[in-house]
Design a protein around this motif. Structure first.
Motif, PDB file in Angstrom:
ATOM      1  N   VAL A 100       0.847  -1.199   0.000  1.00  0.00           N
ATOM      2  CA  VAL A 100       0.000   0.000   0.000  1.00  0.00           C
ATOM      3  C   VAL A 100       0.878   1.243   0.000  1.00  0.00           C
ATOM      4  N   MET A 101       0.772   2.039  -1.055  1.00  0.00           N
ATOM      5  CA  MET A 101       1.563   3.282  -1.097  1.00  0.00           C
ATOM      6  C   MET A 101       0.792   4.401  -0.394  1.00  0.00           C
ATOM      7  N   THR A 102       1.470   5.048   0.539  1.00  0.00           N
ATOM      8  CA  THR A 102       0.900   6.196   1.261  1.00  0.00           C
ATOM      9  C   THR A 102       1.852   7.374   1.024  1.00  0.00           C
ATOM     10  N   SER A 103       1.583   8.488   1.713  1.00  0.00           N
ATOM     11  CA  SER A 103       2.541   9.602   1.653  1.00  0.00           C
ATOM     12  C   SER A 103       2.738  10.130   3.078  1.00  0.00           C
ATOM     13  N   ASP A 104       3.678  11.067   3.239  1.00  0.00           N
ATOM     14  CA  ASP A 104       3.885  11.713   4.544  1.00  0.00           C
ATOM     15  C   ASP A 104       2.572  12.221   5.121  1.00  0.00           C
ATOM     16  N   LYS A 105       1.675  12.644   4.210  1.00  0.00           N
ATOM     17  CA  LYS A 105       0.441  13.302   4.655  1.00  0.00           C
ATOM     18  C   LYS A 105      -0.568  12.325   5.246  1.00  0.00           C
ATOM     19  N   TYR A 119       0.498  -9.978   5.302  1.00  0.00           N
ATOM     20  CA  TYR A 119       0.675  -9.836   3.856  1.00  0.00           C
ATOM     21  C   TYR A 119       0.386  -8.409   3.370  1.00  0.00           C
ATOM     22  N   VAL A 120       0.182  -7.488   4.316  1.00  0.00           N
ATOM     23  CA  VAL A 120      -0.068  -6.097   3.924  1.00  0.00           C
ATOM     24  C   VAL A 120       1.129  -5.256   4.368  1.00  0.00           C
ATOM     25  N   LYS A 121       1.792  -4.599   3.428  1.00  0.00           N
ATOM     26  CA  LYS A 121       2.981  -3.794   3.742  1.00  0.00           C
ATOM     27  C   LYS A 121       2.770  -2.378   3.213  1.00  0.00           C
ATOM     28  N   PHE A 122       3.049  -1.407   4.061  1.00  0.00           N
ATOM     29  CA  PHE A 122       2.851  -0.010   3.680  1.00  0.00           C
ATOM     30  C   PHE A 122       4.201   0.618   3.310  1.00  0.00           C
ATOM     31  N   PHE A 123       4.202   1.501   2.353  1.00  0.00           N
ATOM     32  CA  PHE A 123       5.425   2.262   2.050  1.00  0.00           C
ATOM     33  C   PHE A 123       5.040   3.669   1.618  1.00  0.00           C
ATOM     34  N   LYS A 124       5.944   4.607   1.936  1.00  0.00           N
ATOM     35  CA  LYS A 124       5.638   6.018   1.642  1.00  0.00           C
ATOM     36  C   LYS A 124       6.229   6.439   0.305  1.00  0.00           C
ATOM     37  N   GLN A 125       5.500   7.269  -0.430  1.00  0.00           N
ATOM     38  CA  GLN A 125       6.052   7.854  -1.642  1.00  0.00           C
ATOM     39  C   GLN A 125       6.783   9.149  -1.291  1.00  0.00           C
ATOM     40  N   GLU A 126       7.503   9.710  -2.262  1.00  0.00           N
ATOM     41  CA  GLU A 126       8.234  10.946  -2.008  1.00  0.00           C
ATOM     42  C   GLU A 126       7.320  12.167  -2.176  1.00  0.00           C
ATOM     43  N   MET A 127       7.796  13.299  -1.652  1.00  0.00           N
ATOM     44  CA  MET A 127       7.015  14.540  -1.707  1.00  0.00           C
ATOM     45  C   MET A 127       7.736  15.550  -2.610  1.00  0.00           C
ATOM     46  N   ALA A 128       6.980  16.539  -3.118  1.00  0.00           N
ATOM     47  CA  ALA A 128       7.577  17.616  -3.925  1.00  0.00           C
ATOM     48  C   ALA A 128       7.011  18.950  -3.434  1.00  0.00           C
ATOM     49  N   PRO A 129       7.801  20.042  -3.517  1.00  0.00           N
ATOM     50  CA  PRO A 129       7.281  21.335  -3.062  1.00  0.00           C
ATOM     51  C   PRO A 129       6.144  21.824  -3.954  1.00  0.00           C
ATOM     52  N   ALA A 130       5.253  22.626  -3.364  1.00  0.00           N
ATOM     53  CA  ALA A 130       4.130  23.201  -4.123  1.00  0.00           C
ATOM     54  C   ALA A 130       4.285  24.721  -4.109  1.00  0.00           C
ATOM     55  N   CYS A 131       3.893  25.381  -5.212  1.00  0.00           N
ATOM     56  CA  CYS A 131       4.178  26.812  -5.314  1.00  0.00           C
ATOM     57  C   CYS A 131       3.008  27.593  -5.903  1.00  0.00           C
ATOM     58  N   ASP A 132       3.091  28.916  -5.810  1.00  0.00           N
ATOM     59  CA  ASP A 132       2.067  29.759  -6.436  1.00  0.00           C
ATOM     60  C   ASP A 132       2.369  29.886  -7.937  1.00  0.00           C
ATOM     61  N   TYR A 133       1.525  30.639  -8.646  1.00  0.00           N
ATOM     62  CA  TYR A 133       1.683  30.684 -10.107  1.00  0.00           C
ATOM     63  C   TYR A 133       2.980  31.366 -10.549  1.00  0.00           C
ATOM     64  N   SER A 134       3.602  32.119  -9.625  1.00  0.00           N
ATOM     65  CA  SER A 134       4.859  32.762 -10.028  1.00  0.00           C
ATOM     66  C   SER A 134       6.067  31.891  -9.678  1.00  0.00           C
ATOM     67  N   GLY A 135       5.804  30.720  -9.100  1.00  0.00           N
ATOM     68  CA  GLY A 135       6.912  29.803  -8.812  1.00  0.00           C
ATOM     69  C   GLY A 135       7.475  29.926  -7.407  1.00  0.00           C
ATOM     70  N   LYS A 136       6.844  30.762  -6.555  1.00  0.00           N
ATOM     71  CA  LYS A 136       7.316  30.887  -5.160  1.00  0.00           C
ATOM     72  C   LYS A 136       6.676  29.764  -4.349  1.00  0.00           C
ATOM     73  N   VAL A 137       7.486  29.025  -3.598  1.00  0.00           N
ATOM     74  CA  VAL A 137       6.906  27.927  -2.819  1.00  0.00           C
ATOM     75  C   VAL A 137       6.025  28.488  -1.715  1.00  0.00           C
ATOM     76  N   TYR A 138       4.930  27.774  -1.441  1.00  0.00           N
ATOM     77  CA  TYR A 138       4.054  28.137  -0.323  1.00  0.00           C
ATOM     78  C   TYR A 138       4.621  27.569   0.970  1.00  0.00           C
ATOM     79  N   MET A 139       4.244  28.198   2.093  1.00  0.00           N
ATOM     80  CA  MET A 139       4.562  27.640   3.417  1.00  0.00           C
ATOM     81  C   MET A 139       3.268  27.030   3.954  1.00  0.00           C
ATOM     82  N   HIS A 141       0.184   8.645   5.914  1.00  0.00           N
ATOM     83  CA  HIS A 141       0.713   7.318   6.267  1.00  0.00           C
ATOM     84  C   HIS A 141       0.189   6.818   7.623  1.00  0.00           C
ATOM     85  N   ASP A 142       0.419   7.612   8.663  1.00  0.00           N
ATOM     86  CA  ASP A 142       0.101   7.120  10.014  1.00  0.00           C
ATOM     87  C   ASP A 142      -1.378   6.797  10.162  1.00  0.00           C
ATOM     88  N   VAL A 143      -2.203   7.687   9.653  1.00  0.00           N
ATOM     89  CA  VAL A 143      -3.643   7.503   9.817  1.00  0.00           C
ATOM     90  C   VAL A 143      -4.131   6.302   9.001  1.00  0.00           C
TER      91      VAL A 143
END
Ligand code: UTP
Length: 408
Positions: A146-151, A172-192, A153-155
């Protein structure tokens, strides 16, 4: 990474606003932010400039799908081949559940959504029940990764445990996390997303196999001699998982991959259709389908690009090891991204407000030498839940479950 190093890295990228609130943070939170800046790959932001939504396509020609009539006449033979593959423990299932399900609008993982009417019926539960149709038949457990993410996984892990894996064998059920990528506004500035954390989102469903390798899950695949992975989406509650007939057809035909497909409901249906691109299997998205391609006909007079993918694929594991070394195209996707404003307020936007960056499993098909598009009956196997109401919603999925005798 110390403050000055972080500043230099961000300065080169035009992202120093990330450190605007640094002095107001506790020492722990300062360390957390510096660590995140250090490990974040900001190179995805290059896609912010220009029209990154257009990825040039090669020459598109039709691919032959295995259609229902052929499957019907060969079905018993395919089924037997597939059942042997399952009984020999040569196939495992991979559930892609790392997505955010923003269109459904629930804060919980999509699989926790309850579609029941007279009783609880969670999406995860429906999928396990579908998988158990096969494991009950063969009498052996199939690995479910089962692929989860940081967002989520635990739940997700907690939910499966609390519900005793809905009757499945938890070993027989194994969980693994996928990687994350930054998200940004339309001008390319990452959001906090917090004063001490850059907004990130799961990096799409295309990196599932490389994440399986990073998480050590691929070692289980190798150790157990698993030759096939059946990869599927969380949101189709009629999903047939490890379908023996599908597996049998792919194996019998000597294919290295297969994709379940449904006949398009209308020529302009918004679904990616299977094709050949420069002679290799590929998927042409609905917005890439020119009027000529939409109107093209096959030798029977049927539309030549008529079979849409439903995110249920079978991949040969040996071939996957080669494919994973290839670069997958990165897509820029407009989404609603919650963020902390300059005034320090938490904002949950109602409309898309920027970009996330994703690789897509459908691009993986093009990296395989061949693929069998395998037709299934839409009403029996395709009930996706994407939206709250209307098309591909809880409502439409409930109707389709009822049609298939599933008590909700
Ligand atoms: P969707 O493309 O429907 O995305 O995912 P989503 O994130 O679930 O939903 P929206 O677009 O925000 O409403 C198709 C499948 O791919 C998985 C999803 O969980 C779903 O099974 N997926 C998607 C991942 O596992 N990881 C991702 O990063 C994205």
């Amino acid at each position: 990474m110390n403050y000055n190093e972080a500043f230099d890295k961000l300065n080169d990228l035009g992202q120093t606003h990330v450190l605007d609130g640094f002095n107001g943070l506790s020492a722990d939170k300062q360390a957390e932010l510096l660590e995140q800046i250090d490990r974040t790959d900001f190179s995805v932001l290059r896609l912010c400039s220009g029209d990154a939504s257009v990825v040039p396509k090669g020459e598109v020609t039709p691919i032959k799908a295995m259609q229902l009539d052929e499957i019907k006449s060969e079905g018993d033979r395919f089924e037997e081949i597939g059942l042997n593959v399952i009984t020999d423990s040569k196939v495992a299932a991979v559930l892609l559940a790392g997505g955010m399900g923003t269109r459904l609008g629930s804060d919980d993982p999509k699989g926790m959504y309850n579609i029941g009417i007279t009783k609880d019926v969670f999406i995860f539960q429906r999928l396990i029940e579908n998988l158990m149709d096969v494991t009950n038949k063969t009498g052996n457990w199939v690995y479910l990764f089962v692929m989860t993410s940081d967002k989520n996984h635990d739940v997700t892990v907690k939910f499966f445990n609390e519900h005793n894996f809905f009757g499945y064998n938890g070993d027989y059920v194994k969980f693994f996390k996928q990687e994350m990528a930054p998200a940004c506004d339309y001008s390319g500035k990452v959001y906090m997303e917090e004063p001490y954390r850059i907004a990130t989102s799961p990096n799409g469903n295309g990196g599932w196999f490389s994440s399986m390798i990073s998480a050590g899950i691929a070692d289980i695949v190798e150790r157990e001699g698993i030759e096939w992975l059946n990869v599927f989406a969380v949101d189709n509650v009629l999903q047939r998982i490890c379908d023996p007939c599908f597996i049998g057809a792919v194996v019998d035909g000597g294919f290295t991959s297969g994709a379940k497909v449904v006949r398009k409901a209308a020529p302009d249906e918004k679904v990616g259709v299977m094709c050949l691109e420069d002679g290799r299997p590929s998927i042409v998205e609905y917005y890439e389908l020119t009027p000529e391609l939409m109107q093209a006909k096959d030798e029977k007079g049927d539309p030549a690009y008529n079979f849409g993918v439903i995110l249920n694929y079978l991949f040969n594991t040996k071939e996957l090891l080669g494919v994973v070394r290839e670069n997958m195209p990165l897509h820029r996707v407009e989404k609603k991204i919650p963020y902390i404003s300059a005034a320090g307020e938490y904002v949950k936007p109602q409309e898309p407000n920027g970009y996330k960056f994703e690789t897509l499993i459908l691009d993986m098909i093009h990296l395989f030498p061949d693929c069998l598009p395998y037709e299934v009956v839409r009403e029996h196997e395709f009930a996706p839940i994407k939206n709250k109401t209307g098309i591909d919603s809880v409502e439409s999925a409930r109707k389709l479950c009822e049609l298939n005798g599933i008590v909700l």
